[in-house]
Design a protein around this motif. Structure first.
Motif: not given
Length: 152
Positions: A37-40, A50-51, A94-98, A136-139
């Motif tokens: 699963s996606g790992q934070l 975060v952010g 990889g997912f990057v909150a951009s 992304l989850p939880l910021g």
């Protein structure tokens, strides 16, 4: 040298498996493949980044967070089948909150990819996607998932 020994040589140990934050399991085996699963970027129960990358989080900090995500994924694999059964890292996503205008997602996800190469050598070289996302989850700033081939 096995993966556990290589981690130790790098001064790393696998963390405890991060408990799911919703309705899923950390990893699933299907045949000779394990899907995480996606790992934070969780360490000691706390998000380390975060952010939005390119605004709240530097690319360098996000790269370190991607490395943490990869360690968490390896921990999930180890708990399910044992890390020494990994034959090859097949795919990393990889997912990057951009932040708007941030285009350095590939460099950020290198934090995960480089760790996998360091631990598994040639078997750690993989196919990959690095995707910029709004949230992304939880910021979290980064999330990483992977597919690995394992032995019987």
């Amino acid at each position: 040298m096995g993966a556990t020994d290589k981690l130790a040589e790098l001064g790393l140990t696998l963390p405890p498996v991060v408990p799911p934050v919703a309705s899923y399991v950390p990893a699933v085996r299907s045949g000779n493949h394990v899907y995480t699963s996606g790992q934070l970027p969780m360490a000691d129960g706390t998000l380390t980044a975060v952010g939005k990358v390119g605004a709240d989080v530097t690319a360098e900090d996000a790269t370190a967070a991607a490395r943490t995500c990869a360690l968490n994924a390896l921990a999930a694999i180890d708990a399910l089948v044992g890390i020494e059964k990994v034959v090859r890292i097949v795919k990393v996503v990889g997912f990057v909150a951009s932040a708007p205008g941030f285009t350095g997602q590939p460099g950020v996800v290198n934090g995960a990819s480089n760790l996998l190469g360091d631990v598994f050598g040639e078997a750690g070289i993989h196919a990959r996607s690095a995707v910029g996302v709004a949230e992304l989850p939880l910021g979290a700033a980064v999330e990483v998932e992977m597919i690995v081939e394992v032995s019987d």
